[in-house]
Design a protein around this motif. Structure first.
Motif, PDB file in Angstrom:
ATOM      1  N   ARG A   1      12.418 -15.188   0.176  1.00 15.88           N
ATOM      2  CA  ARG A   1      12.568 -15.694  -1.179  1.00 15.88           C
ATOM      3  C   ARG A   1      11.349 -16.459  -1.696  1.00 15.88           C
ATOM      4  N   VAL A   2      10.663 -17.190  -0.810  1.00 12.48           N
ATOM      5  CA  VAL A   2       9.478 -17.897  -1.306  1.00 12.48           C
ATOM      6  C   VAL A   2       8.421 -16.892  -1.756  1.00 12.48           C
ATOM      7  N   ASN A   3       8.394 -15.737  -1.106  1.00 12.18           N
ATOM      8  CA  ASN A   3       7.461 -14.696  -1.529  1.00 12.18           C
ATOM      9  C   ASN A   3       7.924 -14.008  -2.809  1.00 12.18           C
ATOM     10  N   LEU A   4       9.211 -13.704  -2.881  1.00 11.49           N
ATOM     11  CA  LEU A   4       9.715 -13.064  -4.094  1.00 11.49           C
ATOM     12  C   LEU A   4       9.561 -13.995  -5.296  1.00 11.49           C
ATOM     13  N   SER A   5       9.600 -15.299  -5.035  1.00  9.26           N
ATOM     14  CA  SER A   5       9.388 -16.261  -6.117  1.00  9.26           C
ATOM     15  C   SER A   5       7.972 -16.128  -6.689  1.00  9.26           C
ATOM     16  N   ASP A   6       7.008 -15.872  -5.808  1.00  9.64           N
ATOM     17  CA  ASP A   6       5.645 -15.635  -6.297  1.00  9.64           C
ATOM     18  C   ASP A   6       5.578 -14.365  -7.142  1.00  9.64           C
ATOM     19  N   LEU A   7       6.300 -13.338  -6.715  1.00  8.64           N
ATOM     20  CA  LEU A   7       6.340 -12.118  -7.530  1.00  8.64           C
ATOM     21  C   LEU A   7       6.987 -12.406  -8.881  1.00  8.64           C
ATOM     22  N   ALA A   8       8.097 -13.159  -8.859  1.00  4.60           N
ATOM     23  CA  ALA A   8       8.779 -13.503 -10.117  1.00  4.60           C
ATOM     24  C   ALA A   8       7.832 -14.235 -11.054  1.00  4.60           C
ATOM     25  N   ALA A   9       7.019 -15.129 -10.474  1.00  6.05           N
ATOM     26  CA  ALA A   9       6.084 -15.900 -11.295  1.00  6.05           C
ATOM     27  C   ALA A   9       5.044 -15.012 -11.958  1.00  6.05           C
ATOM     28  N   MET A  10       4.814 -13.830 -11.395  1.00  2.00           N
ATOM     29  CA  MET A  10       3.881 -12.874 -11.997  1.00  2.00           C
ATOM     30  C   MET A  10       4.607 -11.878 -12.893  1.00  2.00           C
ATOM     31  N   GLY A  11       5.921 -11.991 -12.994  1.00  2.00           N
ATOM     32  CA  GLY A  11       6.692 -11.042 -13.789  1.00  2.00           C
ATOM     33  C   GLY A  11       6.926  -9.716 -13.094  1.00  2.00           C
ATOM     34  N   ALA A  12       6.756  -9.694 -11.777  1.00  8.50           N
ATOM     35  CA  ALA A  12       6.840  -8.433 -11.028  1.00  8.50           C
ATOM     36  C   ALA A  12       8.216  -8.243 -10.398  1.00  8.50           C
ATOM     37  N   ALA A  13       8.610  -7.001 -10.244  1.00  5.83           N
ATOM     38  CA  ALA A  13       9.846  -6.653  -9.536  1.00  5.83           C
ATOM     39  C   ALA A  13       9.511  -6.418  -8.074  1.00  5.83           C
ATOM     40  N   PRO A  14      10.303  -6.949  -7.144  1.00  3.37           N
ATOM     41  CA  PRO A  14       9.999  -6.780  -5.722  1.00  3.37           C
ATOM     42  C   PRO A  14      10.192  -5.345  -5.273  1.00  3.37           C
TER      43      PRO A  14
ATOM     44  N   ASP B   1      11.183 -26.184  -5.046  1.00  5.99           N
ATOM     45  CA  ASP B   1      12.178 -25.865  -6.070  1.00  5.99           C
ATOM     46  C   ASP B   1      12.222 -24.373  -6.373  1.00  5.99           C
ATOM     47  N   TYR B   2      11.038 -23.746  -6.375  1.00  5.05           N
ATOM     48  CA  TYR B   2      10.937 -22.316  -6.669  1.00  5.05           C
ATOM     49  C   TYR B   2      11.590 -21.942  -7.994  1.00  5.05           C
ATOM     50  N   GLU B   3      11.509 -22.877  -8.939  1.00  4.96           N
ATOM     51  CA  GLU B   3      11.856 -22.538 -10.311  1.00  4.96           C
ATOM     52  C   GLU B   3      10.582 -22.095 -11.028  1.00  4.96           C
TER      53      GLU B   3
ATOM     54  N   PRO C   1      14.804 -16.933  -6.054  1.00  5.19           N
ATOM     55  CA  PRO C   1      13.652 -16.423  -6.815  1.00  5.19           C
ATOM     56  C   PRO C   1      14.129 -15.903  -8.167  1.00  5.19           C
ATOM     57  N   ARG C   2      13.447 -16.298  -9.202  1.00  7.69           N
ATOM     58  CA  ARG C   2      13.905 -16.002 -10.565  1.00  7.69           C
ATOM     59  C   ARG C   2      13.362 -14.662 -11.050  1.00  7.69           C
TER      60      ARG C   2
ATOM     61  N   LEU D   1       6.265 -12.194 -23.164  1.00  4.80           N
ATOM     62  CA  LEU D   1       6.789 -13.331 -23.935  1.00  4.80           C
ATOM     63  C   LEU D   1       6.038 -14.620 -23.613  1.00  4.80           C
ATOM     64  N   ALA D   2       5.905 -14.914 -22.313  1.00  5.70           N
ATOM     65  CA  ALA D   2       5.273 -16.162 -21.901  1.00  5.70           C
ATOM     66  C   ALA D   2       3.753 -16.008 -21.920  1.00  5.70           C
ATOM     67  N   HIS D   3       3.080 -17.095 -22.225  1.00  9.75           N
ATOM     68  CA  HIS D   3       1.614 -17.096 -22.170  1.00  9.75           C
ATOM     69  C   HIS D   3       1.104 -17.337 -20.757  1.00  9.75           C
ATOM     70  N   ALA D   4       1.829 -18.143 -19.983  1.00  7.26           N
ATOM     71  CA  ALA D   4       1.403 -18.496 -18.623  1.00  7.26           C
ATOM     72  C   ALA D   4       2.644 -18.861 -17.825  1.00  7.26           C
ATOM     73  N   CYS D   5       2.576 -18.663 -16.524  1.00  8.44           N
ATOM     74  CA  CYS D   5       3.762 -18.887 -15.691  1.00  8.44           C
ATOM     75  C   CYS D   5       3.340 -19.142 -14.254  1.00  8.44           C
ATOM     76  N   LEU D   6       4.095 -19.966 -13.542  1.00 14.23           N
ATOM     77  CA  LEU D   6       3.978 -20.081 -12.088  1.00 14.23           C
ATOM     78  C   LEU D   6       5.312 -20.560 -11.541  1.00 14.23           C
ATOM     79  N   ASP D   7       5.431 -20.542 -10.224  1.00 10.49           N
ATOM     80  CA  ASP D   7       6.653 -21.094  -9.637  1.00 10.49           C
ATOM     81  C   ASP D   7       6.349 -22.455  -9.026  1.00 10.49           C
TER      82      ASP D   7
END
Lengths: 327, 327
Positions: free
Chosen positions: B70-83, B265-267, B197-198, B208-214
């Motif tokens: 999940r900590v890895n999938l959270s990084d993917l989520a932060a990039m807008g990517a599907a695992p 938190d991985y939000e 992971p979101r 939609l978002a200009h910038a994002c991270l977890d």
């Protein structure tokens, strides 16, 4: 130099190694975003190295980093793939020195340059345990051309690149378990510490070899893997095993045992039909790597050894197995 | 159960997890060979977890495995990517039990199923040190749509998914450093051990978002990363921080500190222009994740905090830093 913060470590030492990959964003983002070149399949492998298990605590840090890269590139070579990108997960002991970290980064840098690859991402953490590294290597291969362990057929010749047993002997030399003249000792230690991934050969074998793998667990065990995945047997001719001069200088039976069971050779073992031999020898010459015929593939199962008095019983155990005490 | 050999371990416990990926060859080959789907860029990230550092020695093994994923999938989520695929490097202590290994594999299996991913390769070794795992996650994103840390603009609103500080409080609960009622304690411990992971939100934020991270190093530090990469500043309104009921049940200042500086938190924290708010709230609803506006992006540098009496001085240190003793 005092210890560095993780972010400074990444920015100072690792980020420059990502320069060849725009999608690594200088290692400042959560992940890398890259496009696989058109007409290429992605080949991916990961290997871990643990201090005291896969390298010695006093091994030079640059050589540890290079070994980490090379054991992974060897897996790519075994698939016939060209290396592309690497991702590093580094667990450094809390008291690691700046000089050690710089040496480690120098090793990464040297091999990124040597193999034309970029460090595209990673994670750096502190560990209360031994230094532990894992590297994921991404490679590229034309679709349908990847070499597999499966595919060897009865009648194939069994080929091997380079020489055998050097790395296992090198480890024995470094541990003081065998003695050798200074030149041989240096050669063998280097073979243990700095394996040569056979990229040039592997990429040329795609379409020629029926099956391929790299020798990391010992010849007998690894050829056994190839046979099992291919549903065949094999016989290895002991008289045909290629030894380096340095290995020959070490006491005979020790060298033979190292050749058959020692790990860490990272040479390619592969099978191909006899009629492919001329093209294989040509590929080997183009790649600058000697290749020897060390046996043949036959119907059946298991790996037989052919000695001066004919077929000898299969050894009772092969290569290196990390977890002892199997039931 | 006695200890298992590495090969048996892979064949029995891990190979079934590769079933969804034909190119993983049942984990029997040197590498996986896969084709990135047409019209997708590859997103790649790696994270390591060390026993005693990132998880507790008595954490259940299935939850350790799931946290690793999940900590890895959270990084993917932060990039807008599907695992898509994961690769595991597992260093197990030599005396690891069969039951522990089975629990670990059960956790991998549960999350492979939950997130629709396959284990496509890996390496399994024994370590004399603490259990150490690294996972490489590959994800997919439409070309040019990946979310970055860079891209936030003055005037953007700063958004946050979920609630804040639960994981840091959960760790304190597990360590006995704070007390909470049983229900709150269980909730908080779960938030520490099993991050969410979101993915659904992250993939909907692309465009939609200009910038994002977890958030993995603490809100203030991570928003600081986003600001630095975007060349902007930000102000966080403390009154707007979203807390869970369980976090509210814990002593106030402790919860606030956990929210601002706690890791794990991985939000997702992200910025977007005010006019995108309706679509962002719609995306959040579709993803089933609450999203709060916690501040705004402004010209300048650094992260300011807005308290009940106005702007308060920046905290002197942010989040979790693995290597202490910076010069």
């Amino acid at each position: 130099m005092t210890r560095r913060g993780e972010f400074r470590l990444i920015a100072d030492l690792f980020a420059p190694l990502s320069a060849g990959c725009a999608g690594a964003f200088g290692l400042t983002d959560d992940a890398a975003v890259v496009d696989v070149p058109a007409g290429r399949s992605l080949v991916s492998t990961v290997d871990a190295l643990v201090e005291g298990v896969h390298f010695l605590p006093d091994d030079p840090p640059d050589l540890i980093a290079r070994k980490l890269i090379r054991v992974n590139l060897s897996d790519l070579a075994a698939m016939g793939a060209a290396p592309w990108l690497v991702f590093l997960a580094a667990c450094f002991p809390r008291d690691v020195s700046g000089a050690w970290l710089e040496g480690f980064a120098e090793g990464l840098k040297a091999d990124c340059a040597e193999f034309g690859i970029a460090l595209a991402g990673g994670d750096t953490v502190a560990t209360p345990g031994p230094a532990t590294f894992s590297l994921t290597a991404l490679g590229l291969v034309p679709p349908g051309r990847a070499l597999r362990r499966a595919g060897a057929r009865p009648g194939d010749l069994l080929f091997l690149s380079g020489t055998l047993g050097d790395a296992a002997l090198g480890l024995k030399v470094l541990r003081g378990e065998v003695t050798a003249d200074a030149e041989s000792a240096a050669f063998l230690a280097d073979r243990y510490r700095l394996p040569q991934p056979r990229i040039g050969l592997g990429t040329r074998l795609a379409g020629l070899a029926h099956a391929c793998l790299d020798i990391s667990d010992g010849l007998v065990q690894d050829v056994g893997h190839l046979c099992r995945e291919s549903g065949v047997g094999a016989v290895i001719d002991l008289a045909a095993l290629p030894f380096s001069d340095a290995a020959r200088a070490v006491f005979g039976p020790v060298a033979l045992d190292a050749a058959l069971r020692g790990g860490d050779d990272y040479e390619l073992a592969f099978s191909a039909p006899p009629e492919a031999s001329p093209r294989i020898l040509e590929a080997a010459e183009d790649a600058g790597v000697p290749v020897a015929v060390i046996g043949r593939v036959e119907a059946g199962t298991g790996v037989g050894l052919l000695g001066p008095k004919g077929r000898i019983p299969e050894p009772d155990s092969g290569g290196w197995n990390h977890f002892r005490g199997d039931p």
